[in-house]
Design a protein around this motif. Structure first.
Motif, PDB file in Angstrom:
ATOM      1  N   GLY A  82       5.089 -15.314   2.118  1.00  0.00           N
ATOM      2  CA  GLY A  82       4.033 -14.326   1.961  1.00  0.00           C
ATOM      3  C   GLY A  82       3.284 -14.509   0.653  1.00  0.00           C
ATOM      4  O   GLY A  82       3.519 -15.464  -0.096  1.00  0.00           O
ATOM      5  N   GLN A  83       2.371 -13.600   0.398  1.00  0.00           N
ATOM      6  CA  GLN A  83       1.587 -13.623  -0.828  1.00  0.00           C
ATOM      7  C   GLN A  83       1.703 -12.276  -1.528  1.00  0.00           C
ATOM      8  O   GLN A  83       1.765 -11.232  -0.883  1.00  0.00           O
ATOM      9  CB  GLN A  83       0.114 -13.927  -0.522  1.00  0.00           C
ATOM     10  CG  GLN A  83      -0.145 -15.284   0.114  1.00  0.00           C
ATOM     11  CD  GLN A  83       0.079 -16.427  -0.850  1.00  0.00           C
ATOM     12  OE1 GLN A  83      -0.206 -16.297  -2.044  1.00  0.00           O
ATOM     13  NE2 GLN A  83       0.577 -17.553  -0.363  1.00  0.00           N
ATOM     14  N   ARG A  84       1.730 -12.302  -2.851  1.00  0.00           N
ATOM     15  CA  ARG A  84       1.786 -11.059  -3.638  1.00  0.00           C
ATOM     16  C   ARG A  84       0.842 -11.190  -4.829  1.00  0.00           C
ATOM     17  O   ARG A  84       0.761 -12.251  -5.467  1.00  0.00           O
ATOM     18  CB  ARG A  84       3.205 -10.790  -4.116  1.00  0.00           C
ATOM     19  CG  ARG A  84       3.338  -9.653  -5.127  1.00  0.00           C
ATOM     20  CD  ARG A  84       4.773  -9.263  -5.320  1.00  0.00           C
ATOM     21  NE  ARG A  84       5.244  -8.540  -4.138  1.00  0.00           N
ATOM     22  CZ  ARG A  84       5.195  -7.219  -4.008  1.00  0.00           C
ATOM     23  NH1 ARG A  84       4.672  -6.478  -4.981  1.00  0.00           N
ATOM     24  NH2 ARG A  84       5.642  -6.644  -2.921  1.00  0.00           N
ATOM     25  N   ASP A  85       0.142 -10.119  -5.120  1.00  0.00           N
ATOM     26  CA  ASP A  85      -0.766 -10.101  -6.256  1.00  0.00           C
ATOM     27  C   ASP A  85       0.022  -9.761  -7.524  1.00  0.00           C
ATOM     28  O   ASP A  85       0.650  -8.699  -7.616  1.00  0.00           O
ATOM     29  CB  ASP A  85      -1.879  -9.070  -6.036  1.00  0.00           C
ATOM     30  CG  ASP A  85      -2.869  -9.066  -7.179  1.00  0.00           C
ATOM     31  OD1 ASP A  85      -3.727  -9.974  -7.228  1.00  0.00           O
ATOM     32  OD2 ASP A  85      -2.783  -8.149  -8.037  1.00  0.00           O
ATOM     33  N   VAL A  86      -0.025 -10.658  -8.493  1.00  0.00           N
ATOM     34  CA  VAL A  86       0.646 -10.453  -9.767  1.00  0.00           C
ATOM     35  C   VAL A  86      -0.383 -10.628 -10.881  1.00  0.00           C
ATOM     36  O   VAL A  86      -0.870 -11.743 -11.113  1.00  0.00           O
ATOM     37  CB  VAL A  86       1.815 -11.442  -9.958  1.00  0.00           C
ATOM     38  CG1 VAL A  86       2.449 -11.262 -11.339  1.00  0.00           C
ATOM     39  CG2 VAL A  86       2.847 -11.270  -8.856  1.00  0.00           C
ATOM     40  N   ASP A  87      -0.742  -9.527 -11.507  1.00  0.00           N
ATOM     41  CA  ASP A  87      -1.730  -9.547 -12.593  1.00  0.00           C
ATOM     42  C   ASP A  87      -3.035 -10.207 -12.160  1.00  0.00           C
ATOM     43  O   ASP A  87      -3.613 -11.027 -12.877  1.00  0.00           O
ATOM     44  CB  ASP A  87      -1.164 -10.269 -13.824  1.00  0.00           C
ATOM     45  CG  ASP A  87       0.046  -9.548 -14.398  1.00  0.00           C
ATOM     46  OD1 ASP A  87       0.106  -8.317 -14.273  1.00  0.00           O
ATOM     47  OD2 ASP A  87       0.926 -10.223 -14.971  1.00  0.00           O
ATOM     48  N   GLY A  88      -3.472  -9.861 -10.939  1.00  0.00           N
ATOM     49  CA  GLY A  88      -4.740 -10.394 -10.446  1.00  0.00           C
ATOM     50  C   GLY A  88      -4.664 -11.790  -9.878  1.00  0.00           C
ATOM     51  O   GLY A  88      -5.682 -12.353  -9.453  1.00  0.00           O
ATOM     52  N   GLU A  89      -3.488 -12.360  -9.846  1.00  0.00           N
ATOM     53  CA  GLU A  89      -3.313 -13.722  -9.330  1.00  0.00           C
ATOM     54  C   GLU A  89      -2.408 -13.693  -8.104  1.00  0.00           C
ATOM     55  O   GLU A  89      -1.377 -13.017  -8.087  1.00  0.00           O
ATOM     56  CB  GLU A  89      -2.707 -14.608 -10.406  1.00  0.00           C
ATOM     57  CG  GLU A  89      -2.524 -16.057  -9.976  1.00  0.00           C
ATOM     58  CD  GLU A  89      -1.917 -16.907 -11.089  1.00  0.00           C
ATOM     59  OE1 GLU A  89      -1.536 -18.058 -10.794  1.00  0.00           O
ATOM     60  OE2 GLU A  89      -1.807 -16.414 -12.224  1.00  0.00           O
TER      61      GLU A  89
END
Length: 291
Positions: A82-89
């Protein structure tokens, strides 16, 4: 569109059979008599909290008491990164609910529960084993995410473990003494693993009824195995009211009868509608009087 004659006849038979039984027949329900003797428990908790060990230990303890037990693990239905947003990335993540094939998990749980129920029924008929029971354990770090799985459960348990311990265990090396098949760096645990767990816990565990929480830093695992075994000997009363295994209420049955009538009428000529509508009115009147 008008139904074909074969489909029309089968629809009539099905609808009338359901009416005579006061709703869908046993073969149409998930929670039938065969599965009544099968308990279903969920063991939830963060990564490396001891879910698999508790599940296998409970199964072994109850098998020694002549229970039939099976365990299904969420990890066996993992399908994608999956994908996760971490500090806008956007970063890759194995901790998202989208990583699991929930449809396959639910289907496997239902099939396993029915298979256990059939085996117990056969044992009762052939060997007269009246008191024998079955247990299906659903284990996973997000197992309470899916409503269908929650609805099947007679008991639900969530293992609590503090942030520092989760990160320490997940990032530790894989050794024969302490196996860790998927070790991750501490940064990944801090930015992905723990935030994903907190979101799941807030959405599916905190404030939810019917979930027993176990502090994995307080007691020995054998104590919790004994506690879960004791819970299984008591009747459960928190099965989800809107679960697939719940009984149909009066409103659902009425809507079901109306839909059945529509299916039948759609396959008849218009000239036959008045007579049939009178018959249906009499049938529903009899139904409401009986209920």
């Amino acid at each position: 569109k008008k139904l074909k004659s074969g489909h029309h006849c089968s629809s009539v038979s099905w609808a009338l059979g359901c009416f005579l039984h006061g709703g869908p027949m046993k073969s149409d329900l998930n929670d039938d008599a065969e599965t009544a003797s099968v308990a279903v428990i969920a063991v939830s908790g963060p990564t490396r909290s001891g879910k698999s060990l508790i599940a296998s230990s409970v199964a072994s303890a109850l098998q020694a008491l002549d229970w039939r037990c099976e365990v299904l693990c969420q990890d066996d239905f993992w399908v994608r990164i999956g994908q996760r947003d971490v500090d806008g990335e956007s970063v890759m993540s194995e901790e998202e609910t989208t990583c699991t094939d929930w449809g396959a998990f639910v289907a496997a749980a239902r099939e396993t529960r029915c298979r256990l129920g059939r085996a117990l029924s056969q044992a009762k008929e052939i060997k007269g084993l009246e008191q024998r029971r079955g247990l299906l354990i659903l284990e996973g770090f997000q197992v309470l995410h899916d409503e269908s799985l929650r609805g099947m459960c007679t008991h639900m348990f969530h293992l609590d473990l503090p942030r520092e311990e989760v990160i320490r265990r997940r990032s530790s090396e894989d050794t024969p003494e302490r196996p860790n098949p998927r070790p991750c760096c501490e940064r990944y645990c801090q930015l992905v693993v723990w935030p994903a767990h907190c979101e799941y816990e807030k959405r599916c565990v905190d404030g939810q009824q019917g979930i027993t929480r176990l502090d994995m830093m307080v007691a020995d695992i054998d104590i919790y195995v004994q506690k879960i075994s004791q819970c299984l000997s008591q009747p459960a009363d928190h099965r989800q009211p809107d679960s697939p295994s719940s009984s149909l209420d009066t409103k659902n049955t009425a809507a079901f009868l109306i839909l059945s009538a529509f299916i039948i009428l759609s396959g008849m000529k218009i000239s036959t509608w008045p007579n049939f509508s009178g018959l249906f009115k009499g049938m529903t009147g009899k139904f409401w009087g009986r209920r």
